[in-house]
Design a protein around this motif. Sequence first.
Motif, short mmCIF file in Angstrom:
data_model
loop_
_atom_site.label_atom_id
_atom_site.label_comp_id
_atom_site.label_asym_id
_atom_site.label_seq_id
_atom_site.Cartn_x
_atom_site.Cartn_y
_atom_site.Cartn_z
N UNK A 1 0.83 -1.21 0.00
CA UNK A 1 0.00 0.00 0.00
C UNK A 1 0.86 1.26 0.00
N UNK A 2 1.93 1.24 0.76
CA UNK A 2 2.84 2.39 0.78
C UNK A 2 3.54 2.57 -0.57
N UNK A 3 3.87 1.46 -1.22
CA UNK A 3 4.45 1.57 -2.55
C UNK A 3 3.49 2.21 -3.54
N UNK A 4 2.21 1.83 -3.46
CA UNK A 4 1.20 2.48 -4.32
C UNK A 4 1.06 3.96 -3.99
N UNK A 5 1.15 4.29 -2.70
CA UNK A 5 1.08 5.70 -2.31
C UNK A 5 2.25 6.49 -2.90
N UNK A 6 3.43 5.87 -2.93
CA UNK A 6 4.57 6.54 -3.53
C UNK A 6 4.39 6.78 -5.02
N UNK A 7 3.81 5.79 -5.71
CA UNK A 7 3.58 5.95 -7.15
C UNK A 7 2.55 7.04 -7.42
N UNK A 8 1.47 7.06 -6.63
CA UNK A 8 0.44 8.07 -6.84
C UNK A 8 0.90 9.47 -6.41
N UNK A 9 2.03 9.57 -5.74
CA UNK A 9 2.63 10.88 -5.48
C UNK A 9 3.58 11.29 -6.60
N UNK A 10 4.37 10.35 -7.07
CA UNK A 10 5.36 10.67 -8.10
C UNK A 10 4.70 11.01 -9.43
N UNK A 11 3.59 10.35 -9.76
CA UNK A 11 2.96 10.57 -11.06
C UNK A 11 2.45 12.00 -11.23
N UNK A 12 1.62 12.55 -10.32
CA UNK A 12 1.15 13.93 -10.53
C UNK A 12 2.25 14.97 -10.45
N UNK A 13 3.20 14.79 -9.52
CA UNK A 13 4.29 15.76 -9.41
C UNK A 13 5.12 15.77 -10.68
N UNK A 14 5.44 14.60 -11.20
CA UNK A 14 6.24 14.53 -12.42
C UNK A 14 5.45 15.06 -13.62
N UNK A 15 4.16 14.82 -13.65
CA UNK A 15 3.33 15.30 -14.76
C UNK A 15 3.30 16.83 -14.78
N UNK A 16 3.07 17.44 -13.63
CA UNK A 16 3.06 18.91 -13.56
C UNK A 16 4.43 19.47 -13.91
N UNK A 17 5.49 18.82 -13.44
CA UNK A 17 6.84 19.29 -13.76
C UNK A 17 7.12 19.18 -15.26
N UNK A 18 6.65 18.10 -15.87
CA UNK A 18 6.87 17.92 -17.31
C UNK A 18 6.17 19.01 -18.11
N UNK A 19 4.93 19.31 -17.76
CA UNK A 19 4.20 20.37 -18.46
C UNK A 19 4.82 21.73 -18.21
N UNK A 20 5.38 21.92 -17.03
CA UNK A 20 6.05 23.19 -16.74
C UNK A 20 7.27 23.37 -17.64
#
Length: 224
Positions: A125-144
């Motif tokens: 569950x913690x691993x899934x929480x890490x993935x669901x944190x990295x995905x939006x942060x990386x997505x916003x950074x990529x668009x920036x």
Amino acid sequence: MAGGWWAKAQGGGMLLALLGWISSCVTTFVPLWKNLNLDLNELEVWNMGLWQVCITQEEGVVECQAHGSFLALPPELRISRLLMCLSNGLGLLGCLLAALGLEGWRACEDKPGQKRRLLLGGGVTLGLAGITTLVPVSWVAYNTVLDFWDETVPDIVPRWEFGEATFLGWFAGAFLAAGGLLLACSARSTTTATPLAPACSRAPAARGLAGGHHLHPKNADLII
């Protein structure tokens, strides 16, 4: 020695998981995902988050305004809201499950299989929480990055840049994933040594034989 090493791994995994979960919650709500410095007015700094936009002036005055409509937000911000809230919930659930499965926790002490499943479930569950944190942060950074290097936009137009929350979110996701991995891997330690059942759960006859009391006379003659 092996048991002590796995206990340390569990402690380290829980510490990383807690740090990652707290950092993920902070990342979700602080308006520091993007920064913008205006060339015409260098005394103002604009900060954008998932929930609001803030303007920081030279005097230290901060004015914040919530986003007008959820549907009016860019797709990356809408989905990032949902994913970050999901990550916070998964992180809390993972910490609770993993805590119940720790070797030092007295809950389910006589059920090593159940403790192993709790620890393994908490790590996943913690691993899934890490993935669901990295995905939006990386997505916003990529668009920036794409918007910053967009050649179709005139140079005089201000560009958004990475905010502090972007880096904090990357660290949070890494901590959650690393903590979950340590906890999931340390779950195997509960199968190496099965603890004895508590004395209160032993059969009365077994306790009697162990203490040498309550022997029937006939049985006593047989033993002699």
